[in-house]
Design an enzyme around this catalytic site. Structure first.
Site, PDB file in Angstrom:
ATOM      1  N   ILE A   1      16.150  64.407  51.985  1.00 24.15           N
ATOM      2  CA  ILE A   1      15.988  65.852  52.187  1.00 24.15           C
ATOM      3  C   ILE A   1      14.603  66.196  52.702  1.00 24.15           C
ATOM      4  O   ILE A   1      14.450  66.988  53.643  1.00 24.15           O
ATOM      5  CB  ILE A   1      16.270  66.605  50.870  1.00 24.15           C
ATOM      6  CG1 ILE A   1      17.694  66.336  50.403  1.00 24.15           C
ATOM      7  CG2 ILE A   1      16.039  68.105  51.048  1.00 24.15           C
ATOM      8  CD1 ILE A   1      18.043  66.982  49.079  1.00 24.15           C
TER       9      ILE A   1
ATOM     10  N   SER B   1      17.123  56.566  42.291  1.00 23.03           N
ATOM     11  CA  SER B   1      17.987  57.596  42.861  1.00 23.03           C
ATOM     12  C   SER B   1      17.176  58.812  43.298  1.00 23.03           C
ATOM     13  O   SER B   1      17.424  59.391  44.369  1.00 23.03           O
ATOM     14  CB  SER B   1      19.054  58.001  41.834  1.00 23.03           C
ATOM     15  OG  SER B   1      19.859  59.051  42.324  1.00 23.03           O
TER      16      SER B   1
ATOM     17  N   PHE C   1      15.328  58.247  46.670  1.00 20.01           N
ATOM     18  CA  PHE C   1      16.186  58.303  47.849  1.00 20.01           C
ATOM     19  C   PHE C   1      16.706  59.715  48.117  1.00 20.01           C
ATOM     20  O   PHE C   1      16.877  60.109  49.270  1.00 20.01           O
ATOM     21  CB  PHE C   1      17.331  57.305  47.706  1.00 20.01           C
ATOM     22  CG  PHE C   1      16.936  55.898  48.028  1.00 20.01           C
ATOM     23  CD1 PHE C   1      16.857  55.474  49.335  1.00 20.01           C
ATOM     24  CD2 PHE C   1      16.629  54.993  47.026  1.00 20.01           C
ATOM     25  CE1 PHE C   1      16.487  54.182  49.650  1.00 20.01           C
ATOM     26  CE2 PHE C   1      16.243  53.703  47.320  1.00 20.01           C
ATOM     27  CZ  PHE C   1      16.170  53.287  48.634  1.00 20.01           C
ATOM     28  N   HIS C   2      16.957  60.478  47.056  1.00 20.79           N
ATOM     29  CA  HIS C   2      17.346  61.878  47.269  1.00 20.79           C
ATOM     30  C   HIS C   2      16.212  62.658  47.944  1.00 20.79           C
ATOM     31  O   HIS C   2      16.456  63.465  48.848  1.00 20.79           O
ATOM     32  CB  HIS C   2      17.712  62.531  45.931  1.00 20.79           C
ATOM     33  CG  HIS C   2      19.121  62.286  45.504  1.00 20.79           C
ATOM     34  ND1 HIS C   2      19.517  61.122  44.882  1.00 20.79           N
ATOM     35  CD2 HIS C   2      20.240  63.059  45.603  1.00 20.79           C
ATOM     36  CE1 HIS C   2      20.817  61.185  44.616  1.00 20.79           C
ATOM     37  NE2 HIS C   2      21.270  62.334  45.042  1.00 20.79           N
ATOM     38  N   GLU C   3      14.997  62.404  47.520  1.00 18.99           N
ATOM     39  CA  GLU C   3      13.854  63.099  48.124  1.00 18.99           C
ATOM     40  C   GLU C   3      13.674  62.684  49.584  1.00 18.99           C
ATOM     41  O   GLU C   3      13.384  63.526  50.449  1.00 18.99           O
ATOM     42  CB  GLU C   3      12.594  62.787  47.313  1.00 18.99           C
ATOM     43  CG  GLU C   3      11.350  63.487  47.810  1.00 18.99           C
ATOM     44  CD  GLU C   3      11.412  64.995  47.659  1.00 18.99           C
ATOM     45  OE1 GLU C   3      10.721  65.693  48.431  1.00 18.99           O
ATOM     46  OE2 GLU C   3      12.137  65.474  46.776  1.00 18.99           O
TER      47      GLU C   3
END
Length: 511
Positions: free
Chosen positions: A441, A433, A436-438
């Site tokens: 953004i 997770s 994918f968040h990094e």
């Protein structure tokens, strides 16, 4: 038993009347007995018999007369039985306190009460306070929303991102061809796994390279990366599920039986129609068939679309009128005055929370339900009551159900089946997770500071802390307050400020 005037005796009251006096409020008892007296007086007194016949039906009169006849056989009238009870409930010496009761707001009784009135009060106060803030903001800054907020001539420079987005369906088609080759036994399982790894890796790298090579808007890059990650998760689920179904087919060929958990028609056949439906359906977990609704409610879809437009506009208003001025007038939170940084974070937390809630409502409730309605997709549990989460772990299990189901199905339980302990499986899930968040953004911002990655991985110790607090205090409010404080009041505003100032510094260095 006969009573003389010299030795009056209170007649025995019916048990129901006694229970009503003891268990009910005195006002309710008085009203009930007054109604009984009115009806009975209207029926018994001869002067009002004609008048009362308009209000009392013939059947009820017959039933009352039969009841009175039975009472008279015992030598007592029903009115004589009820009168002492009424007189007893009116007396000054009647006990007013009969039970041990808690105050409604005490810790033992607060969750047993209805707080609908307090909720209405909070809504009224919230509307009043925010209305004043909106007026004050407009008077101080004026109308800050630009005409090209959603689309402008500068958006045309993002055409490479649009072309990249339109070309992404090539990768699901390639995955389908691989599955067909495996089904026809032209390639082995090992070769198929390698081909799927190549396809999924190319699918995630292709948009990243396009965004990094183009000077595109951050919003366009975020949208493309979100779409790319969704397609990647679907491709992984498609390949993993088909691999598992082939393994199940081999088990069935050996005479083994499937668990009752499989309540759908099992088939390892690879269908292009199933793949197309899966790629557009509001789910990340592939299966040959899904529960379907009977029809499409067109009027309902129109109403949800209107809500989507309204809340999207409200979200844009908050971003332009509140978040942008606060961020632009701030300093780097890790540099300069600490108190000033705390003040900026707290000031940004409220509008940021509003935008986050609007985003959640627009995407997870409105958009996914609209898509499900148009596709007649039946399972619409896209989220649970995450706002009542007692721990951070509960929040991550309830707020985004499509991703949670994908994580459980393709990361968490495969880790457990391969001997990884439960704690390790949780860390692996958060690691995926965080990556994918990094990506979603950092790539659109053209910098890799790992703030989003650190923020997600910081959830692991928060899971342990909130679970400890929950077990220690045995109170759902403690963990819930910690969740709201760290996640929405501190975490998100801090990330917004960090990425904004790092992006401004990068642009300054480039100039």
């Amino acid at each position: 038993m006969q009573n003389s005037d010299d030795n009056p005796t209170i007649r025995r009251r019916p048990a129901a009347a006694v229970e009503k006096i003891l268990d009910s409020d005195s006002n309710a008892v008085i009203d009930d007995y007054e109604n009984i007296d009115e009806i009975r007086n209207g029926r018994v007194e001869s002067g009002e018999s004609e008048k009362s016949s308009k209000f009392v039906s013939e059947e009820s009169i017959i039933n009352k007369e039969v009841e009175d006849e039975k009472v008279k056989e015992n030598g007592e009238s029903s009115k004589d039985m009820e009168a002492p009870a009424v007189k007893f409930s009116y007396r000054p010496s009647a006990p007013a306190h009969r039970r041990i009761k808690e105050s409604p707001l005490s810790s033992d009784a607060i969750f047993k009460q209805s707080h609908a009135g307090l909720l209405n009060l909070c809504i009224v106060v919230l509307v009043a306070v925010n209305s004043r803030l909106i007026i004050e903001n407009l008077m101080k800054y004026g109308w800050l929303i630009r005409s090209g907020f959603w689309f402008s001539s500068k958006s045309l420079r993002d055409w490479p991102l649009l072309m990249c987005c339109l070309s992404l369906p090539i990768f699901p088609l390639a995955a389908f061809l691989v599955e067909k080759l495996v089904q026809q036994r032209h390639v082995s399982e090992c070769v198929a796994v390698c081909l799927h790894v190549v396809i999924t890796t190319a699918e995630i790298l292709y948009p990243v390279l396009v965004i990094l090579r183009c000077d595109s808007a951050v919003q366009s890059g975020v949208i493309l990366m979100l779409f790319t990650c969704i397609v990647w998760l679907k491709l992984v689920s498609y390949a993993h599920s088909n691999y598992d179904m082939r393994a199940l087919a081999k088990s069935l060929a050996k005479g083994e039986t499937l668990s009752s958990y499989w309540n759908m028609d099992y088939s390892d056949d690879v269908s292009f129609k199933n793949l197309v439906y899966f790629m557009v359906a509001p789910t990340l977990c592939y299966q040959p068939s899904y529960p379907r609704t009977a029809c499409i409610r067109k009027g309902w879809v129109v109403r949800q679309l209107i809500k989507l437009v309204i809340f999207s506009g409200f979200m844009g208003f908050i971003i332009e009128q509140y978040i942008n001025p606060i961020v632009q007038n701030s300093q780097h939170p890790l540099k300069g005055n600490l108190l000033y940084a705390i003040e900026r974070v707290l000031k940004l937390s409220v509008p940021n929370l509003y935008v986050w809630l609007c985003m959640f409502y627009c995407f997870f409730h409105l958009w996914l339900n609209i898509l499900a309605e148009l596709l007649r997709f039946g399972d619409r549990e896209f989220y649970k009551d995450w706002w009542n989460a007692k721990t951070v772990e509960e929040y991550w299990r309830m707020w985004n159900m499509p991703v949670h189901k994908w994580m459980v199905r393709h990361i968490y339980f495969p880790c457990l089946r391969n001997g990884i302990p439960k704690g390790g499986a949780v860390v692996v899930s958060f690691l995926v997770s965080a990556i994918f968040h990094e990506l979603c953004i950092a790539v659109p911002c053209h910098m890799f500071k790992l703030w989003a990655f650190i923020g997600i991985m910081f959830q692991v110790p928060l899971v342990i802390i909130t679970k400890y607090l929950q077990n220690k205090f045995k109170n759902s409010m403690v963990g819930n307050m910690v969740f709201w404080c760290f996640f929405c009041i501190v975490g998100q505003p801090m990330c917004v400020l960090l990425y904004y100032h790092d992006m401004m510094n990068r642009k300054a260095d480039a100039n």
